[in-house]
Design a protein around this motif. Structure first.
Motif, PDB file in Angstrom:
ATOM      1  N   ALA A 106      -1.091   1.790   8.226  1.00  0.00           N
ATOM      2  CA  ALA A 106       0.266   1.838   7.676  1.00  0.00           C
ATOM      3  C   ALA A 106       1.314   1.472   8.716  1.00  0.00           C
ATOM      4  O   ALA A 106       2.357   2.108   8.812  1.00  0.00           O
ATOM      5  CB  ALA A 106       0.563   3.210   7.067  1.00  0.00           C
ATOM      6  N   ILE A 107       1.026   0.457   9.522  1.00  0.00           N
ATOM      7  CA  ILE A 107       2.090  -0.047  10.399  1.00  0.00           C
ATOM      8  C   ILE A 107       2.683  -1.265   9.713  1.00  0.00           C
ATOM      9  O   ILE A 107       1.982  -2.030   9.060  1.00  0.00           O
ATOM     10  CB  ILE A 107       1.605  -0.358  11.833  1.00  0.00           C
ATOM     11  N   TYR A 108       3.997  -1.413   9.853  1.00  0.00           N
ATOM     12  CA  TYR A 108       4.708  -2.394   9.040  1.00  0.00           C
ATOM     13  C   TYR A 108       4.561  -3.796   9.608  1.00  0.00           C
ATOM     14  O   TYR A 108       4.921  -4.045  10.759  1.00  0.00           O
ATOM     15  CB  TYR A 108       6.180  -2.007   8.930  1.00  0.00           C
TER      16      TYR A 108
ATOM     17  N   ASP B  34       0.265   3.915   1.425  1.00  0.00           N
ATOM     18  CA  ASP B  34       0.306   4.508   2.765  1.00  0.00           C
ATOM     19  C   ASP B  34       1.598   4.151   3.496  1.00  0.00           C
ATOM     20  O   ASP B  34       2.158   4.965   4.218  1.00  0.00           O
ATOM     21  CB  ASP B  34      -0.883   4.016   3.603  1.00  0.00           C
ATOM     22  N   PHE B  35       2.067   2.913   3.318  1.00  0.00           N
ATOM     23  CA  PHE B  35       3.313   2.485   3.959  1.00  0.00           C
ATOM     24  C   PHE B  35       4.464   3.390   3.543  1.00  0.00           C
ATOM     25  O   PHE B  35       5.281   3.807   4.348  1.00  0.00           O
ATOM     26  CB  PHE B  35       3.663   1.046   3.559  1.00  0.00           C
TER      27      PHE B  35
ATOM     28  N   PHE C  68      -2.704   7.064   9.181  1.00  0.00           N
ATOM     29  CA  PHE C  68      -3.422   6.735   7.955  1.00  0.00           C
ATOM     30  C   PHE C  68      -4.651   5.874   8.233  1.00  0.00           C
ATOM     31  O   PHE C  68      -4.745   5.213   9.259  1.00  0.00           O
ATOM     32  CB  PHE C  68      -2.496   5.987   6.998  1.00  0.00           C
ATOM     33  N   GLN C  69      -5.523   5.862   7.228  1.00  0.00           N
ATOM     34  CA  GLN C  69      -6.771   5.105   7.350  1.00  0.00           C
ATOM     35  C   GLN C  69      -6.507   3.618   7.616  1.00  0.00           C
ATOM     36  O   GLN C  69      -7.123   3.021   8.481  1.00  0.00           O
ATOM     37  CB  GLN C  69      -7.592   5.267   6.077  1.00  0.00           C
ATOM     38  N   ASN C  70      -5.563   3.034   6.847  1.00  0.00           N
ATOM     39  CA  ASN C  70      -5.309   1.605   7.071  1.00  0.00           C
ATOM     40  C   ASN C  70      -4.079   1.403   7.951  1.00  0.00           C
ATOM     41  O   ASN C  70      -3.349   0.439   7.801  1.00  0.00           O
ATOM     42  CB  ASN C  70      -5.202   0.848   5.758  1.00  0.00           C
TER      43      ASN C  70
ATOM     44  N   PRO D 208       0.822  -1.214   0.000  1.00  0.00           N
ATOM     45  CA  PRO D 208       0.000   0.000   0.000  1.00  0.00           C
ATOM     46  C   PRO D 208       0.854   1.261   0.000  1.00  0.00           C
ATOM     47  O   PRO D 208       1.889   1.313   0.666  1.00  0.00           O
ATOM     48  CB  PRO D 208      -0.784  -0.110   1.314  1.00  0.00           C
TER      49      PRO D 208
ATOM     50  N   ARG E  66      -3.307  15.966   2.701  1.00  0.00           N
ATOM     51  CA  ARG E  66      -2.089  15.505   2.027  1.00  0.00           C
ATOM     52  C   ARG E  66      -1.223  16.689   1.597  1.00  0.00           C
ATOM     53  O   ARG E  66      -0.001  16.578   1.543  1.00  0.00           O
ATOM     54  CB  ARG E  66      -2.437  14.618   0.834  1.00  0.00           C
TER      55      ARG E  66
ATOM     56  N   LEU F  42       8.441  -6.536   2.504  1.00  0.00           N
ATOM     57  CA  LEU F  42       7.050  -6.895   2.262  1.00  0.00           C
ATOM     58  C   LEU F  42       6.880  -7.756   1.012  1.00  0.00           C
ATOM     59  O   LEU F  42       5.807  -8.292   0.774  1.00  0.00           O
ATOM     60  CB  LEU F  42       6.192  -5.626   2.143  1.00  0.00           C
TER      61      LEU F  42
ATOM     62  N   MET G 255       1.552  11.779  10.656  1.00  0.00           N
ATOM     63  CA  MET G 255       0.267  11.456  10.046  1.00  0.00           C
ATOM     64  C   MET G 255      -0.153  10.043  10.438  1.00  0.00           C
ATOM     65  O   MET G 255       0.663   9.131  10.498  1.00  0.00           O
ATOM     66  CB  MET G 255       0.402  11.562   8.529  1.00  0.00           C
TER      67      MET G 255
ATOM     68  N   ALA H 245       3.953   6.968   4.803  1.00  0.00           N
ATOM     69  CA  ALA H 245       4.222   7.039   6.244  1.00  0.00           C
ATOM     70  C   ALA H 245       5.726   7.095   6.486  1.00  0.00           C
ATOM     71  O   ALA H 245       6.207   7.883   7.303  1.00  0.00           O
ATOM     72  CB  ALA H 245       3.612   5.839   6.958  1.00  0.00           C
TER      73      ALA H 245
ATOM     74  N   VAL I  49      11.270  -0.741   3.985  1.00  0.00           N
ATOM     75  CA  VAL I  49       9.822  -0.895   4.032  1.00  0.00           C
ATOM     76  C   VAL I  49       9.307  -1.802   2.919  1.00  0.00           C
ATOM     77  O   VAL I  49       8.624  -2.794   3.170  1.00  0.00           O
ATOM     78  CB  VAL I  49       9.116   0.488   3.969  1.00  0.00           C
TER      79      VAL I  49
ATOM     80  N   ILE J 149       7.095  10.515   5.611  1.00  0.00           N
ATOM     81  CA  ILE J 149       6.845  11.495   6.671  1.00  0.00           C
ATOM     82  C   ILE J 149       7.793  11.243   7.841  1.00  0.00           C
ATOM     83  O   ILE J 149       8.261  12.166   8.487  1.00  0.00           O
ATOM     84  CB  ILE J 149       5.371  11.426   7.131  1.00  0.00           C
TER      85      ILE J 149
END
Lengths: 292, 351
Positions: free
Chosen positions: B85-87, A183-184, B81-83, A181, B47, A206, B79, A187, A202, A190
Motif C-alpha cells: 500500500a505505498i502510493y 489497502d491504499f 499491509f500485505q501488498n 486497492p 483489522r 491513481l 499498519m 493505509a 490517494v 490510519i
C-alpha cells in the motif's frame, strides 16, 4: 556445362523469391487497402468541410473536392461577424464547466459507490445506471419544464445543468476506482487523512487516465451538443457554436460555405483537447476495455 | 506504555460469528505473531485492533486506554499491509512522509524525521525514487518506514512478507526482527507461515476458526502443544499422529511394541500419540512402530523417510549419509519424553 548450370540456378531462385515476396505483399496490400478505404471514409467529411469552406457560394454544389478559386473570404466573414465570438465563448464556457463538474462529481459519486458500504448503495447505483437507458430526446421535455420553472431558460446554467453530472461518467469512474486497492485507502485512513482527503490525494491520482478519458468524452459531447442548446436558448447571444452555425441556414437558402467555415474553426479546440489528452484517452479506452 | 489488551472480543458478519470471545494481553515492546490457516480470524483481529472494522462486542485497550470508538488515526497505531500500500504516484520520501501530513511539525523537522527513518532502513539513496523503480523488498521497507515515521504505540503487520520470494522473505524476516530489537516497539504480526511465526515472535498466538488455540513462546508451542491442531500446525513436516491405547502407564501401539511412560493417566484409555519426525529415528532395537520406506527426501545433513505403517504414512528423520533403503523395512523409535499424548475426541493434550 557446370558454369551454365550455375548461371541458371540463380534466376530460378530469384524468381521464386519474387513470387513469395509478391504473395506476402498481396496480403498486406489488401489489408492496407481496407485500412486506407476506412481512413478515407473517416477523413472525407473533414476534407469536404475544409474544401467547402474555401469555395465561393456558386461552387458549393459542385462535387469537386478542390475549389476552383480557393479563397479565405468565408473565414474573414465568419470571424468578422461579431456573433461568432459570442457563440464560441458560450460553447467554451459550457464545455469547460461541464467537463470540470463531471470530473469532480462523477468521480466523487463513483468513489462513494465503489469504496463505501452503506444500505441502499446498490439501489442508488442501479438507479443511476438506469438513466443511461433513457434517450436524450425523451429527457428534453422534463428538462425544459424544469428550466422554465426555475427561470433558467436562455441562460448558461440552463444549457449546462443536464450535463453537469452523467450516469456514464459515474459508472466509468466507479469501475476505475475498483482498480484502486482498498489497502491504499485504509493505509491513508490510519495515517490520519479524512475521507475527502483520501479521495483527493490517494484515489484521484491513481485514476488519472480515466479522468482524462472522461474529460475528453464530456468536453467533446458538450462542445458538439445541438438539440438541447437549440431548445433551451432563444436569443442570438446565448447560442452555442453548433446552434449558431445552424442559423446560417434560413428558409430560403443554406449558406453551406459559411456553415462549413464555422465548423472548421470550431474543430480547433476539440483537436487541441484531443492532442493534449490522446495518450490518456487511448490508455483509458484500453483500460476501460480490460475492465469490461 | 504501549501495551495492548483484547477483552472478550467478538466479531460477527451478519449472522456469522467469526471471532469468538478473544482474550489476549500483549506487553509493551512485545513481538506477538498471530498465526493460523486462512479464515482463522487472524487478519480480522488485526483489522479490529486497527479500527478498520467495527467490533461487535468486547474491548480493545491500547496503552491503558479503551479505543473501541476511536478512529484508526486516533488509536496511535501504524499498519503495514500485505501488498505494501505505498502510493505509486509519490516518491519514497513522500510515501514515508505521508503519515506526517497531519502532524504539527515544521517542514524541516518532517524532513529530518524522514531522513532518520531512511537511514535506519538503509534507503537514503532511494528517497527520490518512485515505487515502480524499487524491488519488492525495497517497497516493503518503504511501507515499514511509513509506519515507523509516526512513532506509533503499536505496529500492526498484515502478512507483509507473503508477496516476497523465499530468499527475500528470509532476509526481511531478519530485518524486521532487528528493527524490533532496535526500536523496541510493540508489534502484532499476522502470518499464515509458521516458520515466520517461530523465528520472529516473542510469543505466538495460534488461531483456528475464530478461537485462540494456544498462546505461548515459540518453544512452548513447539514442545508443549495444547492440542493436535497446534501440534500439527507448528513444525514442518507436521507431527505424526498415531492412535494408541494406554494401559496402566504403558503405551500399546498396534503393529508396534509396548512402551513404558510416566503418566498420570490410569486405567485403560484410547489416545492419540503425537511424535515429531525429528524425534522418530530408525533403530535396530525394539520398535515403537515399524513399516516400509516409501519415499526418501534427502535434505543433505538428514533424510526424511516416509514410512508406510498400519496407521498410514509416518515421517521420520534418518541419517543423511546412510538412510534406510527404499522399500526396506525399518523399526522406528522415539524417546518417551518426546511423545505427546492427546485426547482422540477433542484433541486436547493429556500430559
Amino acid at each position: 556445362m557446370v558454369a551454365a548450370d550455375e548461371n541458371q540456378a540463380p534466376p530460378n531462385k530469384r524468381f521464386s523469391n519474387r513470387v513469395a515476396k509478391r504473395r506476402v505483399s498481396m496480403g498486406q496490400y489488401i489489408r492496407w487497402s481496407v485500412l486506407f478505404l476506412g481512413g478515407i471514409l473517416m477523413v472525407m467529411p473533414i476534407i469536404y468541410m475544409l474544401s467547402t469552406s474555401l469555395k465561393w457560394p456558386h461552387e458549393i454544389y459542385d462535387v469537386s473536392l478542390i475549389p476552383k478559386e480557393p479563397h479565405l473570404e468565408n473565414y474573414v466573414y465568419v470571424l468578422e461577424d461579431g456573433r461568432f465570438y459570442g457563440w464560441f465563448t458560450n460553447s467554451l464556457i459550457i464545455a469547460l464547466i461541464t467537463t470540470l463538474s463531471n470530473v469532480l462529481f462523477d468521480s466523487l459519486v463513483g468513489y462513494t459507490l465503489c469504496k463505501f458500504r452503506f444500505p441502499g448503495r446498490y439501489i442508488v447505483f442501479i438507479a443511476i445506471l438506469s438513466t443511461l437507458m433513457i434517450p436524450t430526446e425523451m429527457l428534453v421535455i422534463p428538462w425544459y419544464l424544469m428550466s422554465q420553472s426555475f427561470g433558467w431558460l436562455d441562460t448558461h446554467w440552463g444549457i449546462m445543468f443536464p450535463g453537469l453530472m452523467t450516469a456514464f461518467g459515474t459508472f466509468l469512474m466507479k469501475q476505475f476506482f475498483e482498480t484502486v486497492p482498498d489497502d491504499f485507502i485504509e493505509a491513508a485512513r490510519i495515517d490520519g487523512l479524512n475521507e475527502l482527503q483520501i479521495w483527493w490525494t490517494v484515489a484521484m491520482p491513481l485514476v488519472k487516465p480515466a479522468l482524462a478519458a472522461l474529460a475528453i468524452f464530456v468536453f467533446l459531447g458538450n462542445w458538439t451538443a445541438f438539440i438541447w442548446p437549440l431548445i433551451v436558448t432563444n436569443s442570438w447571444d446565448m447560442y452555442t457554436l453548433p446552434v449558431g452555425l445552424s442559423t446560417f441556414a434560413d428558409e430560403a437558402d443554406v449558406a453551406w460555405e459559411l456553415v462549413m467555415t464555422g465548423a472548421a474553426i470550431s474543430t480547433i479546440p476539440t483537436l487541441v483537447v484531443f492532442l493534449i489528452f490522446q495518450r490518456f484517452i487511448i490508455r483509458g479506452v484500453v483500460m476501460a476495455g480490460l475492465k469490461g | 506504555m504501549s501495551n495492548l489488551k483484547l477483552g472478550e472480543l467478538v466479531k460477527t458478519y451478519g449472522q456469522t460469528e467469526v471471532l469468538h470471545s478473544i482474550d489476549l494481553g500483549i506487553q509493551d515492546g512485545e513481538f506477538v505473531v498471530l498465526v493460523g490457516p486462512s479464515g482463522c480470524g487472524k487478519s480480522t483481529t488485526l483489522r479490529l485492533i486497527a479500527g478498520l472494522e467495527e467490533i461487535t462486542s468486547g474491548t480493545i485497550e491500547i496503552g491503558g486506554r479503551v479505543v473501541n470508538n476511536l478512529e484508526p488515526k486516533d488509536r496511535d497505531i501504524a499498519m503495514v499491509f500485505q501488498n505494501y500500500a505505498i502510493y505509486p504516484h509519490m516518491t519514497v520520501r513522500k510515501n514515508i512522509g505521508f503519515g506526517l501530513r497531519s502532524a504539527r511539525m515544521s517542514r524541516a523537522d518532517k524532513n529530518k524525521r524522514i531522513d532518520e527513518i531512511a537511514d535506519i532502513l538503509g534507503m537514503t539513496d532511494l528517497l527520490e525514487r518512485r515505487p515502480n523503480q524499487l524491488s519488492g523488498g525495497q517497497r516493503q521497507r518503504v511501507a515499514i518506514g511509513r509506519a515507523m515515521v509516526r512513532d506509533p504505540a503499536v505496529f500492526l503487520f498484515d502478512e507483509p512478507l507473503s508477496n516476497l520470494d523465499a530468499q527475500l522473505r528470509t532476509q526481511m524476516r531478519l530485518e524486521i526482527k532487528k528493527l524490533h530489537q532496535r526500536v523496541g516497539a510493540t508489534i502484532v504480526f499476522v502470518t499464515h507461515d509458521q516458520v515466520e511465526a517461530m523465528t520472529m515472535a516473542d510469543r505466538i498466538v495460534i488461531m483456528k476458526d475464530g478461537y485462540i488455540q494456544q498462546v505461548g513462546t515459540p518453544s512452548e508451542v513447539y514442545h508443549s502443544p495444547a492440542n493436535t491442531f497446534v501440534a500439527s500446525f507448528i513444525g514442518s513436516p507436521a507431527m505424526n499422529m498415531i492412535p494408541a491405547t494406554i494401559v496402566d502407564g504403558q503405551i500399546h501401539i498396534e503393529g508396534g511394541s509396548i512402551i513404558e511412560l510416566k503418566t498420570s493417566i490410569s486405567g485403560e484409555r484410547k489416545v492419540t500419540l503425537g511424535i515429531r519426525p525429528e524425534d522418530l529415528e530408525p533403530t535396530d532395537g525394539p520398535a515403537l512402530i515399524r513399516g516400509s520406506v516409501n519415499v526418501r527426501e534427502p535434505l543433505g545433513h538428514e533424510t526424511l523417510i516416509h514410512v508406510g505403517t498400519v496407521h498410514g504414512d509416518i515421517i521420520a528423520k534418518a541419517d543423511g549419509r546412510t538412510p534406510p533403503e527404499l522399500g526396506g523395512c525399518v523399526n522406528l523409535r522415539a524417546q518417551a519424553q518426546n511423545i505427546h499424548i492427546f485426547d482422540p475426541e477433542n484433541g486436547a493434550a493429556l500430559r
